[in-house]
Scaffold this active site. Structure first.
Site, PDB file in Angstrom:
ATOM      1  N   LYS A 197       0.882  -1.176   0.000  1.00  0.00           N
ATOM      2  CA  LYS A 197       0.000   0.000   0.000  1.00  0.00           C
ATOM      3  C   LYS A 197       0.915   1.220   0.000  1.00  0.00           C
ATOM      4  O   LYS A 197       1.446   1.630   1.032  1.00  0.00           O
ATOM      5  CB  LYS A 197      -0.880  -0.028   1.260  1.00  0.00           C
ATOM      6  CG  LYS A 197      -2.238   0.597   1.102  1.00  0.00           C
ATOM      7  CD  LYS A 197      -2.241   2.046   0.696  1.00  0.00           C
ATOM      8  CE  LYS A 197      -1.949   2.992   1.829  1.00  0.00           C
ATOM      9  NZ  LYS A 197      -1.742   4.382   1.373  1.00  0.00           N
ATOM     10  N   GLY A 230       6.485   5.095   8.519  1.00  0.00           N
ATOM     11  CA  GLY A 230       5.641   6.286   8.526  1.00  0.00           C
ATOM     12  C   GLY A 230       5.664   6.921   9.896  1.00  0.00           C
ATOM     13  O   GLY A 230       6.609   6.722  10.661  1.00  0.00           O
ATOM     14  N   SER A 231       4.623   7.666  10.193  1.00  0.00           N
ATOM     15  CA  SER A 231       4.621   8.412  11.449  1.00  0.00           C
ATOM     16  C   SER A 231       4.342   7.497  12.643  1.00  0.00           C
ATOM     17  O   SER A 231       3.714   6.443  12.507  1.00  0.00           O
ATOM     18  CB  SER A 231       3.576   9.521  11.394  1.00  0.00           C
ATOM     19  OG  SER A 231       2.297   8.945  11.251  1.00  0.00           O
ATOM     20  N   THR A 232       4.779   7.938  13.806  1.00  0.00           N
ATOM     21  CA  THR A 232       4.566   7.162  15.027  1.00  0.00           C
ATOM     22  C   THR A 232       3.070   7.015  15.305  1.00  0.00           C
ATOM     23  O   THR A 232       2.599   5.947  15.716  1.00  0.00           O
ATOM     24  CB  THR A 232       5.309   7.847  16.194  1.00  0.00           C
ATOM     25  OG1 THR A 232       6.713   7.845  15.871  1.00  0.00           O
ATOM     26  CG2 THR A 232       5.105   7.117  17.513  1.00  0.00           C
ATOM     27  N   GLY A 264       1.761   4.387  13.126  1.00  0.00           N
ATOM     28  CA  GLY A 264       2.322   3.124  13.623  1.00  0.00           C
ATOM     29  C   GLY A 264       1.475   2.558  14.762  1.00  0.00           C
ATOM     30  O   GLY A 264       1.239   1.349  14.839  1.00  0.00           O
ATOM     31  N   GLU A 298       9.094   1.326  11.255  1.00  0.00           N
ATOM     32  CA  GLU A 298      10.117   2.379  11.155  1.00  0.00           C
ATOM     33  C   GLU A 298       9.371   3.700  11.231  1.00  0.00           C
ATOM     34  O   GLU A 298       8.649   4.055  10.293  1.00  0.00           O
ATOM     35  CB  GLU A 298      10.889   2.264   9.842  1.00  0.00           C
ATOM     36  CG  GLU A 298      11.781   1.034   9.818  1.00  0.00           C
ATOM     37  CD  GLU A 298      12.745   1.011   8.636  1.00  0.00           C
ATOM     38  OE1 GLU A 298      13.440   0.008   8.485  1.00  0.00           O
ATOM     39  OE2 GLU A 298      12.786   1.989   7.861  1.00  0.00           O
ATOM     40  N   CYS A 330      12.891  11.046   7.943  1.00  0.00           N
ATOM     41  CA  CYS A 330      12.747  10.592   9.330  1.00  0.00           C
ATOM     42  C   CYS A 330      14.003  10.897  10.126  1.00  0.00           C
ATOM     43  O   CYS A 330      13.940  11.160  11.314  1.00  0.00           O
ATOM     44  CB  CYS A 330      12.445   9.101   9.341  1.00  0.00           C
ATOM     45  SG  CYS A 330      13.647   8.130   8.434  1.00  0.00           S
ATOM     46  N   GLU A 339       7.866  16.179  15.691  1.00  0.00           N
ATOM     47  CA  GLU A 339       8.473  16.091  14.366  1.00  0.00           C
ATOM     48  C   GLU A 339       7.738  17.046  13.415  1.00  0.00           C
ATOM     49  O   GLU A 339       6.542  16.892  13.188  1.00  0.00           O
ATOM     50  CB  GLU A 339       8.318  14.640  13.874  1.00  0.00           C
ATOM     51  CG  GLU A 339       9.037  14.363  12.591  1.00  0.00           C
ATOM     52  CD  GLU A 339       8.884  12.910  12.157  1.00  0.00           C
ATOM     53  OE1 GLU A 339       7.790  12.337  12.298  1.00  0.00           O
ATOM     54  OE2 GLU A 339       9.875  12.346  11.666  1.00  0.00           O
TER      55      GLU A 339
HETATM   56  P1  NAD Z   1       1.911   8.449   7.512  1.00  0.00           P
HETATM   57  O1  NAD Z   1       2.088   7.709   8.772  1.00  0.00           O
HETATM   58  O2  NAD Z   1       0.874   9.494   7.438  1.00  0.00           O
HETATM   59  O3  NAD Z   1       1.617   7.475   6.281  1.00  0.00           O
HETATM   60  C1  NAD Z   1       2.459   6.417   5.952  1.00  0.00           C
HETATM   61  C2  NAD Z   1       1.670   5.361   5.222  1.00  0.00           C
HETATM   62  O4  NAD Z   1       0.693   4.841   6.111  1.00  0.00           O
HETATM   63  C3  NAD Z   1       0.905   5.880   4.006  1.00  0.00           C
HETATM   64  O5  NAD Z   1       0.936   4.898   2.996  1.00  0.00           O
HETATM   65  C4  NAD Z   1      -0.501   6.026   4.547  1.00  0.00           C
HETATM   66  O6  NAD Z   1      -1.496   5.934   3.567  1.00  0.00           O
HETATM   67  C5  NAD Z   1      -0.588   4.863   5.506  1.00  0.00           C
HETATM   68  N1  NAD Z   1      -1.612   5.019   6.544  1.00  0.00           N
HETATM   69  C6  NAD Z   1      -2.088   6.160   7.078  1.00  0.00           C
HETATM   70  N2  NAD Z   1      -3.038   5.887   8.005  1.00  0.00           N
HETATM   71  C7  NAD Z   1      -3.156   4.537   8.054  1.00  0.00           C
HETATM   72  C8  NAD Z   1      -3.945   3.640   8.822  1.00  0.00           C
HETATM   73  N3  NAD Z   1      -4.811   4.080   9.728  1.00  0.00           N
HETATM   74  N4  NAD Z   1      -3.790   2.314   8.626  1.00  0.00           N
HETATM   75  C9  NAD Z   1      -2.893   1.850   7.740  1.00  0.00           C
HETATM   76  N5  NAD Z   1      -2.121   2.648   6.968  1.00  0.00           N
HETATM   77  C10 NAD Z   1      -2.240   3.982   7.135  1.00  0.00           C
HETATM   78  O7  NAD Z   1       3.350   9.015   7.220  1.00  0.00           O
HETATM   79  P2  NAD Z   1       3.773   9.976   6.063  1.00  0.00           P
HETATM   80  O8  NAD Z   1       3.222  11.325   6.405  1.00  0.00           O
HETATM   81  O9  NAD Z   1       3.461   9.360   4.747  1.00  0.00           O
HETATM   82  O10 NAD Z   1       5.352   9.955   6.241  1.00  0.00           O
HETATM   83  C11 NAD Z   1       5.985  10.727   7.169  1.00  0.00           C
HETATM   84  C12 NAD Z   1       6.358   9.959   8.414  1.00  0.00           C
HETATM   85  O11 NAD Z   1       7.107   8.802   8.094  1.00  0.00           O
HETATM   86  C13 NAD Z   1       7.243  10.747   9.337  1.00  0.00           C
HETATM   87  O12 NAD Z   1       6.800  10.621  10.659  1.00  0.00           O
HETATM   88  C14 NAD Z   1       8.611  10.117   9.173  1.00  0.00           C
HETATM   89  O13 NAD Z   1       9.472  10.300  10.250  1.00  0.00           O
HETATM   90  C15 NAD Z   1       8.258   8.711   8.926  1.00  0.00           C
HETATM   91  N6  NAD Z   1       9.349   7.994   8.234  1.00  0.00           N
HETATM   92  C16 NAD Z   1      10.102   7.116   8.953  1.00  0.00           C
HETATM   93  C17 NAD Z   1      11.158   6.453   8.348  1.00  0.00           C
HETATM   94  C18 NAD Z   1      12.019   5.490   9.133  1.00  0.00           C
HETATM   95  O14 NAD Z   1      12.743   4.725   8.507  1.00  0.00           O
HETATM   96  N7  NAD Z   1      11.984   5.495  10.446  1.00  0.00           N
HETATM   97  C19 NAD Z   1      11.427   6.670   7.008  1.00  0.00           C
HETATM   98  C20 NAD Z   1      10.635   7.564   6.301  1.00  0.00           C
HETATM   99  C21 NAD Z   1       9.588   8.220   6.935  1.00  0.00           C
END
Ligand code: NAD
Length: 489
Positions: free
Chosen positions: A176, A229-231, A234, A251, A286, A392
């Site tokens: 996804k 993605g975001s905490t 997560g 992550e 991140c 963040e």
């Molecule tokens: P996000 O958490 O908003 O989205 C990430 C993914 O999750 C997207 O594909 C989104 O559609 C999906 N998603 C959103 N809500 C969901 C749910 N309820 N259930 C399942 N999937 C869902 O993050 P973002 O805004 O796309 O990315 C930014 C974040 O990612 C930042 O917090 C950044 O620090 C983090 N990030 C971490 C790393 C790492 O390796 N630690 C790397 C890159 C980005």
């Protein structure tokens, strides 16, 4: 629909598919604010079709010899390299990452794919001696159907690296990608069939996180989820995955400190600190070094040098080879980042430089004036408890704090719910070693910043994640262990 807007399809069971509900999501070019493509608004029924396709493809794929899996994955890597020019341009149009970053990131991902593909042939178990009348040993096996949910800041590079690891381990996959940046992932997935990887081994469902993402995290036939993605998301995914107690690799976010001692090579530190937050995908990384901790005796001088260096950076159109920093990814992110700058000032932080955005930056360029540009921005404060020091921002916005000695630097650096990465700038080796020991972070850089390599493990401490990717053991998170006891007595 305007003629130059392209539609892109999901990939389910080897076929290009619109969403079952027939909905579409507009992809916006963040450098102009205009629609440039559309992707299907997939949901729970698309996820279900994709999971079934992955389940059908699983028996043959997991029984494919490791050397053959590795060869197929290397073919995919070669096709990525052959199509590099198309792929980085799609990535840049989707998320605004400048060519200077997007092109090497995808070329690097192709090299990482080759490294990871080779690991398919290194999956081993352990022989354990527990009884003279038995053979006892472990084997490691793929989970089965696994899910991959990725963010928009480096969608393609992340997809390529993680999908290769999942497949090298023998799993089949439902991906996804992020709803605001899925096009480059769909284009790279089209190369999977050309590489000879069977239909159904890789499936891509595009759509919103709350619908398609949630359905994947919830699906009872998915055994493991890898999420970046975001905490906050997560946590949602963790909750959604409890139905069948899926294995999880997370992550997540960061608020990484870049710590500069007075004895550092100051020019190198200025370059590293500036690149760590501003040229790092306009701070949307991140591992962005978003908290700059500077020893008090050099604080003012150092901030002035960072200001000077940031002022020399070129903000511009992502495909231009001379662009150092592109726009931020979306209108939502643009508003969010500007909101953080405003509330930091309202909380008492001082604006050291930057703060302008949008048409203020490009008054005479009609195209870019509509883009989501924010200039490099630095705030200073003495209060590490402010929101700007804790949360963040995910944009080209740093906060600088002063410290007097190592103990105070560690206190501020570790005073965060995150623990992804940290940088230390000093020429004093024993001090560097004490800082490495004291910092609670998954990665510590000394006299450099934001250096990652596929052969070096990467993961977060505290609320920055669970699990470790990269490195020679990277397939471990895609495998589960089985213990075997053969009794001869
Ligand atoms: P996000 O958490 O908003 O989205 C990430 C993914 O999750 C997207 O594909 C989104 O559609 C999906 N998603 C959103 N809500 C969901 C749910 N309820 N259930 C399942 N999937 C869902 O993050 P973002 O805004 O796309 O990315 C930014 C974040 O990612 C930042 O917090 C950044 O620090 C983090 N990030 C971490 C790393 C790492 O390796 N630690 C790397 C890159 C980005």
């Amino acid at each position: 629909m305007a003629a130059n807007i392209t539609d892109h399809l999901q990939l389910i069971d080897g076929r290009g598919c619109p969403a079952t509900g027939n909905g579409w999501i507009d992809s916006i070019d963040p450098s102009t604010g205009r629609i440039w493509a559309r992707i299907p608004a997939g949901g729970a029924s698309d996820i279900d079709l994709a999971v079934r396709a992955a389940a059908r493809a699983l028996p043959a794929w997991r029984e494919t010899a490791p050397a053959q899996r590795a060869a197929l994955l290397r073919s995919w890597a070669r096709l990525v390299r052959d199509n590099l020019d198309t792929l980085w341009r799609l990535d840049a149009a989707d998320n605004g990452r400048p060519r200077r970053e997007a092109e090497p990131a995808i070329a690097g991902a192709a090299m990482q794919m080759e490294y990871v593909a080779g690991l398919a042939e290194t999956i081993t178990g352990t022989t354990v001696s527990v009884s003279p009348t038995a053979s006892t040993y472990t084997v490691r096996e793929p989970y089965g159907v696994v899910g991959l949910i990725i963010p928009w800041n480096a969608p393609l590079a992340m997809f390529l690296a993680k999908a290769t690891a999942a497949l090298a381990a023998g799993n089949t996959l439902v991906v996804k990608p992020p709803e605001i940046a899925s096009v480059s992932v769909l284009a790279a997935a089209e190369l999977v069939a050309e590489a000879g990887i069977p239909a159904g081994v890789v499936n891509i469902v595009t759509g919103e996180g709350a619908s398609a993402g949630d359905a994947l995290a919830r699906h009872d036939d998915v055994r493991m989820i890898s999420f970046t993605g975001s905490t906050q998301t997560g946590r949602r995914i963790t909750e959604a995955s409890t139905g069948n107690l899926k294995a999880l690799s997370l992550e997540l976010g960061g608020k990484s400190p870049n710590i500069v001692f007075a004895d550092a090579d100051i020019d190198a530190a200025v370059a590293g600190v500036t690149a760590g937050i501003f040229t790092a995908s306009a701070g949307q990384a991140c591992i962005a070094g978003s908290r700059i901790l500077v020893q008090d005796s050099i604080f003012e001088d150092f901030i002035e040098k960072v200001r000077l260096r940031a002022s020399q950076m070129t903000l511009g159109s992502p495909p231009d080879a001379g662009t150092d920093m592109g726009p931020v990814v979306s209108r939502v992110q643009f508003d969010r980042i500007r909101g953080y700058i405003e509330s930091a000032e309202a909380d008492g932080a001082k604006l050291a430089f930057g703060g302008r955005s949008g048409s203020e930056l490009f008054p005479r360029n009609e195209d870019l004036a509509g883009g989501y540009y924010i200039e490099p921005t630095l705030l200073t404060t003495d209060d590490p408890g402010l929101q700007i020091c804790r949360e963040e921002v995910f944009g080209p916005v740093a906060v600088a704090l002063r410290f007097s000695d190592e103990a105070e630097a560690l206190d501020i650096a570790n005073g965060s719910t995150f623990g992804l990465a940290a940088g230390v700038w000093t020429q004093n080796l024993p001090r560097a070693q004490r800082m490495i020991t004291g910092l609670d972070a998954g990665t510590v850089w000394v006299n450099t910043y934001r250096r990652l390599h596929w052969a070096l493990p990467f993961g977060g401490h505290k609320e920055s994640g669970i699990g470790t990717s990269n490195g020679p053991q990277t397939l471990d998170e895609w495998l589960e262990q089985k213990s075997v006891w053969i009794e001869y007595s």
